[in-house]
Scaffold this motif. Structure first.
Motif, PDB file in Angstrom:
ATOM      1  N   ALA A 116       0.818  -1.210   0.000  1.00  0.00           N
ATOM      2  CA  ALA A 116       0.000   0.000   0.000  1.00  0.00           C
ATOM      3  C   ALA A 116       0.854   1.262   0.000  1.00  0.00           C
ATOM      4  O   ALA A 116       0.432   2.292  -0.537  1.00  0.00           O
ATOM      5  N   ASN A 117       2.036   1.199   0.611  1.00  0.00           N
ATOM      6  CA  ASN A 117       2.908   2.369   0.601  1.00  0.00           C
ATOM      7  C   ASN A 117       3.345   2.748  -0.803  1.00  0.00           C
ATOM      8  O   ASN A 117       3.740   3.897  -1.050  1.00  0.00           O
ATOM      9  N   ASN A 118       3.308   1.808  -1.709  1.00  0.00           N
ATOM     10  CA  ASN A 118       3.658   2.069  -3.100  1.00  0.00           C
ATOM     11  C   ASN A 118       2.443   2.407  -3.961  1.00  0.00           C
ATOM     12  O   ASN A 118       2.599   2.690  -5.157  1.00  0.00           O
ATOM     13  N   GLY A 119       1.238   2.353  -3.370  1.00  0.00           N
ATOM     14  CA  GLY A 119       0.033   2.652  -4.131  1.00  0.00           C
ATOM     15  C   GLY A 119      -0.673   1.444  -4.683  1.00  0.00           C
ATOM     16  O   GLY A 119      -1.614   1.592  -5.480  1.00  0.00           O
ATOM     17  N   LEU A 120      -0.282   0.241  -4.270  1.00  0.00           N
ATOM     18  CA  LEU A 120      -0.946  -0.975  -4.753  1.00  0.00           C
ATOM     19  C   LEU A 120      -2.233  -1.217  -3.980  1.00  0.00           C
ATOM     20  O   LEU A 120      -2.366  -0.816  -2.819  1.00  0.00           O
ATOM     21  N   HIS A 121      -3.183  -1.919  -4.633  1.00  0.00           N
ATOM     22  CA  HIS A 121      -4.472  -2.236  -4.020  1.00  0.00           C
ATOM     23  C   HIS A 121      -4.810  -3.699  -4.298  1.00  0.00           C
ATOM     24  O   HIS A 121      -4.368  -4.274  -5.302  1.00  0.00           O
ATOM     25  N   ALA A 122      -5.593  -4.273  -3.416  1.00  0.00           N
ATOM     26  CA  ALA A 122      -6.079  -5.634  -3.644  1.00  0.00           C
ATOM     27  C   ALA A 122      -6.913  -5.659  -4.924  1.00  0.00           C
ATOM     28  O   ALA A 122      -7.750  -4.783  -5.149  1.00  0.00           O
ATOM     29  N   GLY A 123      -6.684  -6.661  -5.753  1.00  0.00           N
ATOM     30  CA  GLY A 123      -7.361  -6.758  -7.033  1.00  0.00           C
ATOM     31  C   GLY A 123      -6.537  -6.272  -8.204  1.00  0.00           C
ATOM     32  O   GLY A 123      -6.917  -6.495  -9.360  1.00  0.00           O
TER      33      GLY A 123
END
Length: 364
Positions: free
Chosen positions: A297-304
């Motif tokens: 999440a710190n890199n901007g990733l999201h589940a899905g």
């Protein structure tokens, strides 16, 4: 007569050239894969079958998969690409000083850590780039081979778990005329007082330079993405050892020029980083379809989210002993993020394939 003697030689050369050109397909293809991530690729043929994931060898169909491109400054064709919104981790080393004695005036020896810290602060404040504090050691010496430089960048990136490595060398911090500040004549004392009082810089001879070289390397392959020399100058009127980065240093004309130069460097570095795809290392185990991704999440990733999959291939050097180059080969299989945490994620290999070897994930 001379032209008549050379005519048979020209005919023989022409026949030899034709024989070589006709026989070249028999020699086989190069051992270097055609779908290297740093090499432009032709569009894939949708009618052909894909690459089978799960082998450490280069399949014959490797050239059929298009690769994520590494683009230089000013070559981002689409500013809205999804990877532009992802924060990319980078490591900044201490800068080397090729002429240490030029930092004597004012006791500016902390420039080797203070200058990269200025660049790091600008990158964190304005651009999508994250990273730890400036590393407590410098990068390789300039006289090392390119292969050794690549290996050092890869080692640093593995230790710091970053995608990019920034290094630099401070070439010169000398004063053009040291006596104008530290041993001025009576006339120069009067002139210095006039310049300090009026803040006029035009004829002030207390000039100090700052010149440096900055490099940006990909942490996974060690490839050089950016290399540029910078320089500036400013008035240095301090006779006390105030130190680099101190409040007194920041108030000087020279200190302001150095900060402005650091801002320019960070802007140009960010433009290069912006054009690169987000990439993260993968921890996988044989027989498992779930992998651990070093990004979250710190890199901007999201589940899905879905990410592309690259296999890391080591290709031996043809001219250096025990030296190999790292190549990134794109595979058709993708990764689907099922769980996302601040610093890591859990991804499922699409299609239930098993990964055998070393892999990276990249933004699509």
């Amino acid at each position: 007569m001379g032209s008549l003697h050379t005519l048979p030689q020209r005919i023989n050369s022409l026949l030899l050239t034709c024989i070589i050109s006709l026989s070249s397909p028999v020699l086989g293809n190069s051992i270097v894969p055609d779908d290297i991530a740093y090499k432009p690729q032709p569009a894939p043929n949708p009618s052909e079958s894909g690459v089978v994931v799960g082998t450490s060898e280069l399949p014959a169909t490797a050239a059929r998969v298009s690769s994520t491109q590494y683009l230089a400054k000013g070559q981002c064709p689409d500013q809205s690409r999804s990877h532009d919104n992802l924060s990319k981790a980078l490591a900044i080393t201490q800068f080397l000083r090729s002429s240490p004695h030029t930092a004597n005036a004012g006791n500016l020896f902390a420039a080797e850590s203070g200058l990269p810290e200025l660049i790091r602060a600008q990158l964190r404040q304005k651009f999508q780039a994250t990273g730890p504090a400036v590393m407590p050691w410098g990068f390789a010496q300039a006289d090392l081979s390119e292969s050794q430089l690549k290996q050092q960048a890869q080692k640093i990136a593995r230790q710091m778990r970053t995608q990019f490595v920034i290094s630099g060398t401070i070439v010169d911090m000398s004063m053009l005329a040291p006596d104008t500040t530290y041993n001025p004549s009576l006339y120069r004392q009067f002139a210095n007082g006039f310049h300090d009082l009026t803040h006029l810089k035009m004829f002030d001879q207390r000039t100090r330079v700052m010149s440096l070289e900055v490099q940006l390397r990909d942490g996974f392959t060690g490839e050089l993405l950016f290399n540029k020399s910078y320089s500036t100058n400013g008035i240095w009127n301090q006779r006390q050892p105030i130190g680099f980065g101190s409040p007194a240093f920041a108030k000087t004309h020279y200190g302001k020029r150095v900060k402005s130069l650091a801002n320019k460097i960070s802007t140009e570095l960010a433009q290069i980083i912006h054009c690169q795809p987000f990439m993260a290392a993968i921890d996988s185990a044989p027989g498992q379809t779930q992998v651990l991704l070093h990004g979250g999440a710190n890199n901007g990733l999201h589940a899905g989210d879905n990410l592309s999959l690259y296999q890391v291939i080591m290709v031996g050097s043809n001219n250096e002993y025990q030296v190999s180059d790292t190549r990134l080969v794109k595979r058709e299989t993708r990764l689907h993020l099922s769980e996302v945490y601040p610093t890591h994620s859990i991804a499922v290999v699409e299609g239930g394939s098993y990964l055998n070897g070393s892999y990276l994930a990249a933004s699509e």
